[in-house]
Scaffold this motif. Structure first.
Motif, PDB file in Angstrom:
ATOM      1  N   MET A   1       0.851  -1.201   0.000  1.00  0.00           N
ATOM      2  CA  MET A   1       0.000   0.000   0.000  1.00  0.00           C
ATOM      3  C   MET A   1       0.887   1.252   0.000  1.00  0.00           C
ATOM      4  N   THR A   2       0.547   2.201  -0.792  1.00  0.00           N
ATOM      5  CA  THR A   2       1.393   3.384  -0.923  1.00  0.00           C
ATOM      6  C   THR A   2       1.119   4.363   0.211  1.00  0.00           C
ATOM      7  N   SER A   3       2.006   5.335   0.326  1.00  0.00           N
ATOM      8  CA  SER A   3       1.810   6.335   1.375  1.00  0.00           C
ATOM      9  C   SER A   3       0.601   7.205   1.054  1.00  0.00           C
ATOM     10  N   GLY A   4       0.353   7.450  -0.235  1.00  0.00           N
ATOM     11  CA  GLY A   4      -0.823   8.222  -0.608  1.00  0.00           C
ATOM     12  C   GLY A   4      -2.101   7.524  -0.195  1.00  0.00           C
ATOM     13  N   GLU A   5      -2.115   6.223  -0.379  1.00  0.00           N
ATOM     14  CA  GLU A   5      -3.285   5.454   0.050  1.00  0.00           C
ATOM     15  C   GLU A   5      -3.434   5.513   1.566  1.00  0.00           C
ATOM     16  N   ASP A   6      -2.323   5.430   2.246  1.00  0.00           N
ATOM     17  CA  ASP A   6      -2.364   5.520   3.712  1.00  0.00           C
ATOM     18  C   ASP A   6      -2.919   6.864   4.158  1.00  0.00           C
ATOM     19  N   SER A   7      -2.447   7.925   3.515  1.00  0.00           N
ATOM     20  CA  SER A   7      -2.906   9.244   3.942  1.00  0.00           C
ATOM     21  C   SER A   7      -4.380   9.441   3.597  1.00  0.00           C
ATOM     22  N   PHE A   8      -4.816   8.849   2.503  1.00  0.00           N
ATOM     23  CA  PHE A   8      -6.236   8.960   2.166  1.00  0.00           C
ATOM     24  C   PHE A   8      -7.090   8.231   3.200  1.00  0.00           C
ATOM     25  N   GLU A   9      -6.664   7.034   3.560  1.00  0.00           N
ATOM     26  CA  GLU A   9      -7.435   6.291   4.578  1.00  0.00           C
ATOM     27  C   GLU A   9      -7.417   7.022   5.916  1.00  0.00           C
ATOM     28  N   ALA A  10      -6.295   7.609   6.224  1.00  0.00           N
ATOM     29  CA  ALA A  10      -6.230   8.368   7.474  1.00  0.00           C
ATOM     30  C   ALA A  10      -7.168   9.562   7.435  1.00  0.00           C
ATOM     31  N   PHE A  11      -7.254  10.200   6.277  1.00  0.00           N
ATOM     32  CA  PHE A  11      -8.168  11.339   6.153  1.00  0.00           C
ATOM     33  C   PHE A  11      -9.617  10.887   6.315  1.00  0.00           C
ATOM     34  N   VAL A  12      -9.959   9.772   5.678  1.00  0.00           N
ATOM     35  CA  VAL A  12     -11.340   9.282   5.785  1.00  0.00           C
ATOM     36  C   VAL A  12     -11.661   8.917   7.227  1.00  0.00           C
ATOM     37  N   LEU A  13     -10.740   8.264   7.888  1.00  0.00           N
ATOM     38  CA  LEU A  13     -10.997   7.865   9.274  1.00  0.00           C
ATOM     39  C   LEU A  13     -11.098   9.079  10.189  1.00  0.00           C
ATOM     40  N   ALA A  14     -10.348  10.124   9.871  1.00  0.00           N
ATOM     41  CA  ALA A  14     -10.338  11.293  10.755  1.00  0.00           C
ATOM     42  C   ALA A  14     -11.539  12.197  10.506  1.00  0.00           C
ATOM     43  N   HIS A  15     -11.928  12.381   9.258  1.00  0.00           N
ATOM     44  CA  HIS A  15     -12.946  13.380   8.933  1.00  0.00           C
ATOM     45  C   HIS A  15     -14.231  12.788   8.356  1.00  0.00           C
ATOM     46  N   GLY A  16     -14.257  11.486   8.139  1.00  0.00           N
ATOM     47  CA  GLY A  16     -15.443  10.888   7.520  1.00  0.00           C
ATOM     48  C   GLY A  16     -16.694  11.056   8.348  1.00  0.00           C
ATOM     49  N   ALA A  17     -16.563  10.867   9.662  1.00  0.00           N
ATOM     50  CA  ALA A  17     -17.752  10.974  10.510  1.00  0.00           C
ATOM     51  C   ALA A  17     -18.316  12.395  10.486  1.00  0.00           C
ATOM     52  N   GLY A  18     -17.425  13.383  10.526  1.00  0.00           N
ATOM     53  CA  GLY A  18     -17.884  14.773  10.464  1.00  0.00           C
ATOM     54  C   GLY A  18     -18.566  15.089   9.142  1.00  0.00           C
ATOM     55  N   LEU A  19     -18.022  14.511   8.083  1.00  0.00           N
ATOM     56  CA  LEU A  19     -18.642  14.743   6.779  1.00  0.00           C
ATOM     57  C   LEU A  19     -20.036  14.119   6.705  1.00  0.00           C
ATOM     58  N   VAL A  20     -20.156  12.934   7.270  1.00  0.00           N
ATOM     59  CA  VAL A  20     -21.474  12.285   7.257  1.00  0.00           C
ATOM     60  C   VAL A  20     -22.455  13.089   8.110  1.00  0.00           C
ATOM     61  N   GLY A  45     -10.635  10.198  -3.763  1.00  0.00           N
ATOM     62  CA  GLY A  45      -9.580   9.202  -3.595  1.00  0.00           C
ATOM     63  C   GLY A  45      -8.917   8.824  -4.900  1.00  0.00           C
ATOM     64  N   LEU A  46      -9.661   8.870  -5.986  1.00  0.00           N
ATOM     65  CA  LEU A  46      -9.074   8.528  -7.283  1.00  0.00           C
ATOM     66  C   LEU A  46      -8.060   9.566  -7.738  1.00  0.00           C
ATOM     67  N   SER A  47      -8.234  10.791  -7.291  1.00  0.00           N
ATOM     68  CA  SER A  47      -7.257  11.831  -7.659  1.00  0.00           C
ATOM     69  C   SER A  47      -6.608  12.390  -6.403  1.00  0.00           C
ATOM     70  N   TRP A  48      -6.329  11.495  -5.482  1.00  0.00           N
ATOM     71  CA  TRP A  48      -5.823  11.920  -4.181  1.00  0.00           C
ATOM     72  C   TRP A  48      -4.454  12.591  -4.292  1.00  0.00           C
ATOM     73  N   ALA A  49      -3.621  12.123  -5.214  1.00  0.00           N
ATOM     74  CA  ALA A  49      -2.281  12.701  -5.338  1.00  0.00           C
ATOM     75  C   ALA A  49      -2.347  14.195  -5.650  1.00  0.00           C
ATOM     76  N   LYS A  50      -3.382  14.581  -6.376  1.00  0.00           N
ATOM     77  CA  LYS A  50      -3.523  15.996  -6.725  1.00  0.00           C
ATOM     78  C   LYS A  50      -4.308  16.748  -5.659  1.00  0.00           C
ATOM     79  N   VAL A  51      -5.367  16.109  -5.169  1.00  0.00           N
ATOM     80  CA  VAL A  51      -6.248  16.796  -4.215  1.00  0.00           C
ATOM     81  C   VAL A  51      -5.547  16.996  -2.872  1.00  0.00           C
ATOM     82  N   SER A  52      -4.683  16.075  -2.521  1.00  0.00           N
ATOM     83  CA  SER A  52      -4.058  16.162  -1.194  1.00  0.00           C
ATOM     84  C   SER A  52      -3.159  17.374  -1.053  1.00  0.00           C
ATOM     85  N   ARG A  53      -2.853  18.034  -2.163  1.00  0.00           N
ATOM     86  CA  ARG A  53      -2.006  19.229  -2.072  1.00  0.00           C
ATOM     87  C   ARG A  53      -2.810  20.501  -1.834  1.00  0.00           C
TER      88      ARG A  53
END
Lengths: 176, 143
Positions: A1-20, A45-53
């Protein structure tokens, strides 16, 4: 698993509940709220490399959720209809907590508002955003935001179980 | 701030609206949807490639069929066209048309003449080049 994938999952886990939670207040529907948030996060998530910036990623995703809620595609696909809860509260039931009943009545009145008016109320009274930011988010002028808010509050006040000026919610279907 | 605003604010901050949200469940749903979106993108790309190939092949076929055919010379009409203008002079009604004097009316010979050898069987055979040269001095008159 790449670091980008890790950071995306971390973002979802951290902010997903607030978004819902934000989407639930917009849609007033738990399933539709999760549907919107999952859709938005999957696309991001599909364009996470660009959006994460992006500088303020949380605000960016919130805006994406708001846009999806207001989008014509979502309006056409979901066929949202305000839930008819009148049968549930037609007669006062002894023993039922008045606060719960009042909450449901207000929720019903909110569900009958147009989407953009509901979004203005959520952004103003849940996110505590100033009108200038709301106008920027919605892509309109501040005067339009104030107009939406005024009409929404009037509709809530005029609803059979709407808001009252003295802070109580009527449950009899009349304005005090 | 009025009370109705406070009511609305308290309703929207109701913690009951935040109950039952599972971050891990949300993440699982997001990942499943990402796989679905990727699969749709692959399918869309494949369909687009197939459509593009069909368009290219179809365009090639249409181009081939629309090429102009080789020009063939127009045939001379055997008789005058019916729409051609006719002479204004009145045709003599009583005089019949005579075609017997016309040279074109004579029938063409249908048989070819027989070969020369058959016509003159006693003729000498044609000489070769060397034999012709040898025969020339003898043919010249004596001076």
């Amino acid at each position: 698993m790449t670091s980008g994938e890790d950071s995306f999952e971390a973002f979802v886990l951290a902010h997903g509940a607030g978004l819902v939670g934000f989407a639930r207040r917009l849609t007033l529907d738990h399933h539709r709220a999760e549907d919107i948030v999952q859709d938005v996060l999957a696309r991001i998530g599909l364009s996470w490399a660009k959006v994460s910036r992006v500088d303020d990623l949380r605000a960016y995703v919130h805006k994406a959720v708001l846009n999806d809620f207001l989008s014509w595609r979502r309006r056409l696909s979901s066929r949202e209809r305000p839930a008819d809860l009148s049968w549930h509260h037609g007669e006062p039931v002894p023993g039922v907590d008045d606060a719960v009943a009042a909450r449901d009545h207000l929720r019903l009145a909110l569900a009958r508002l147009p989407r953009v008016q509901r979004a203005v109320l959520v952004l103003r009274y849940y996110h505590d955003r100033p009108d200038s930011q709301i106008a920027e988010l919605l892509g309109c002028r501040e005067a339009t935001v104030r107009s939406h808010a005024r009409r929404a509050l009037l509709a809530l006040r005029a609803a059979p179980t709407g808001l009252t000026g003295d802070g109580d919610l009527t449950s009899e279907g009349t304005l005090r | 701030m009025t009370d109705e605003h406070a009511d609305l604010r308290s309703h929207l901050h109701d913690p009951a609206l935040d109950e039952g949200i599972s971050a891990t469940g949300l993440l699982a749903g997001v990942q499943a949807r990402r796989r679905l979106v990727r699969r749709r993108q692959h399918l869309a790309a494949g369909a687009a490639a197939a459509v593009a190939a069909l368009v290219v092949v179809g365009a090639a076929v249409v181009t081939t069929r629309q090429q102009p055919e080789p020009v063939t010379p127009a045939q001379q009409p055997a008789s005058s066209a019916p729409s051609s203008p006719r002479p204004s002079s009145p045709r003599p009604s009583s005089s019949p048309v005579t075609t017997s004097t016309s040279p074109l009316s004579s029938p063409l010979p249908t048989t070819l003449p027989p070969p020369r050898a058959r016509l003159d069987p006693t003729a000498e055979p044609r000489l070769s080049t060397g034999a012709r040269e040898a025969a020339v001095p003898s043919a010249q008159p004596n001076r």
